[in-house]
Write an enzyme that holds these catalytic residues in place. Sequence first.
Site, mmCIF file in Angstrom:
data_model
loop_
_atom_site.group_PDB
_atom_site.id
_atom_site.type_symbol
_atom_site.label_atom_id
_atom_site.label_comp_id
_atom_site.label_asym_id
_atom_site.label_seq_id
_atom_site.Cartn_x
_atom_site.Cartn_y
_atom_site.Cartn_z
ATOM 1 N N HIS A 11 4.553 -19.732 18.416
ATOM 2 C CA HIS A 11 4.833 -21.116 18.826
ATOM 3 C C HIS A 11 3.533 -21.924 18.970
ATOM 4 O O HIS A 11 3.448 -23.067 18.485
ATOM 5 C CB HIS A 11 5.592 -21.112 20.144
ATOM 6 C CG HIS A 11 5.817 -22.479 20.704
ATOM 7 N ND1 HIS A 11 6.760 -23.347 20.185
ATOM 8 C CD2 HIS A 11 5.212 -23.140 21.731
ATOM 9 C CE1 HIS A 11 6.740 -24.474 20.859
ATOM 10 N NE2 HIS A 11 5.809 -24.369 21.815
ATOM 11 N N LEU A 14 0.584 -21.431 17.557
ATOM 12 C CA LEU A 14 -0.144 -21.657 16.317
ATOM 13 C C LEU A 14 0.586 -22.626 15.391
ATOM 14 O O LEU A 14 -0.051 -23.414 14.680
ATOM 15 C CB LEU A 14 -0.368 -20.326 15.593
ATOM 16 C CG LEU A 14 -1.370 -19.365 16.235
ATOM 17 C CD1 LEU A 14 -1.459 -18.083 15.427
ATOM 18 C CD2 LEU A 14 -2.748 -20.017 16.331
ATOM 19 N N ASN A 66 5.748 -8.102 -6.456
ATOM 20 C CA ASN A 66 4.357 -8.061 -6.900
ATOM 21 C C ASN A 66 4.261 -7.589 -8.347
ATOM 22 O O ASN A 66 3.483 -8.130 -9.150
ATOM 23 C CB ASN A 66 3.542 -7.123 -6.001
ATOM 24 C CG ASN A 66 2.964 -7.853 -4.800
ATOM 25 O OD1 ASN A 66 3.077 -9.065 -4.690
ATOM 26 N ND2 ASN A 66 2.345 -7.100 -3.898
ATOM 27 N N ALA A 67 5.069 -6.549 -8.674
ATOM 28 C CA ALA A 67 5.047 -6.025 -10.041
ATOM 29 C C ALA A 67 5.540 -7.084 -11.029
ATOM 30 O O ALA A 67 4.984 -7.244 -12.130
ATOM 31 C CB ALA A 67 5.902 -4.762 -10.124
ATOM 32 N N THR A 123 -1.743 -13.941 0.248
ATOM 33 C CA THR A 123 -2.537 -13.834 1.478
ATOM 34 C C THR A 123 -3.055 -12.427 1.690
ATOM 35 O O THR A 123 -3.810 -12.192 2.640
ATOM 36 C CB THR A 123 -1.689 -14.234 2.700
ATOM 37 O OG1 THR A 123 -0.578 -13.348 2.806
ATOM 38 C CG2 THR A 123 -1.201 -15.664 2.560
ATOM 39 N N GLY A 144 1.294 -8.713 1.822
ATOM 40 C CA GLY A 144 2.560 -8.161 1.326
ATOM 41 C C GLY A 144 2.569 -6.637 1.319
ATOM 42 O O GLY A 144 3.487 -5.994 1.848
#
Length: 459
Positions: free
Chosen positions: A253, A255, A364-365, A421, A424
């Site tokens: 909350h 941030l 991702n793959a 980022t 994952g």
Amino acid sequence: MPKFNSLYARIFAIFWLTIAIIVVGVLAIPNLDPRKSKEIPSDMYQSMLDARDMIENRYAYDRNLTFILQDLDRHRIQPHRDRNRPDFFITTQSGKILSGRIASSETYRALKNFTSSIDYSDEPTQRAYGKYRISGPIPIILAQQPLLLFVGFDWNGPPPFVIHLLDHPIQLLLVIMLISTPLLLWLAWALSKPAQYLAQAANRVARGNFIPEPELEKGPDEFRVAGRSFNQMVQAVNTMISGQQRLLSDISHELRSPLTRLRMATGLAVRKQGSSSELERIDTEAQRLEQMISELLELSRVQTDSHLQRETQPLTSLWEELLDDAQFEAEQLNKTLSFNAIPDVPITGSPKLLMSALENIVRNAIKYGHSQVQVHFQLEDLALTVTVEDDGPGVPSLQLRQIFRPFYRVSEARDRDSGGTGLGLAITESAIRQHNGQIVAKESQLGGLLITFTLPIDA
């Protein structure tokens, strides 16, 4: 003295009880053999004295010993003799048998053996010969002569198998050990049961089920104390995790609020002053910061939510729809995603975390693969192995162990321009570890990255 509900007291009591059974069986039981000479019970001895007095009184005025012996023989060998009535035998003080007519040769041999084996200076004894028992001697005076009286009678001896065991000490020992074995098995069961409860509770905690187990606080004192401490530890961990979760909620909350105000201020600046590269850069970095905070909080929840209620679900219900959606997305990008049949077995865990673990790897793959992605499931020895590989740029071999670290990026394929980022795979690794599994990354034969994780399956 220790309480009997103490573990050591139980072991001590059962150990000595077992030893006592073996000692009694090996030493005492052979001494109960009726074929060995034994003392005559007091009541039986008194009955023999009464019988002696009766015979002396009956023949008190007879001086013919032969007549007395014949009269006693005549009563002893009647055709329909009462089996409950004793037989009386007369011998000299040296053991010579005077009774002339004895019903059977077996009885004669038994009497002869008994009179020749006893010590006449000792107290009267008794010995069994099959179904016939002889007792004596009792001093008696007949025809003014000092003689000895022996009494024989039928009796129901022990079963034949008991006599057989008495004649074979090794077999007797085996029978005694067989009798004592249930006590030892009960002791082993009584000791192992609390330990099994503790091991099962520890396994549940290792799988992330932080649930106190009341059964741990039962049984011997030592295990009860350990179980109470274990449950207190589980409750303390639950309290700590709940406190962390509340802290994460507050951080989320605090941030998100300044980030929201920053983006609103950027929007107002664009409306008043018009768009500029500086304002666009501020807005882009704010979006990235917001995404990073969201994924960081997701990682924290993955690491702390493993103690929440878990469910047992078939693997197909968890991943089949997820893979169908991923296959459709791959087709939209002109890529191919293939997978074999998902094993139809149940798994216990957090459905959300298990779905997130596979979804992050597959997406991702798809994102970094050039044209194809392969997913393979294999079930062996109650363990599920899942492999996901692509034909993308891959990851340098020296960095394969680093890609599961939070915020770690591979510059060649996963730089900031990709929008990632670096959280994952960290989320996936944490979810797999919270389900007592393992995950590794390798180079794929397709040229890209191959990720393999293994999860235990319910028996």
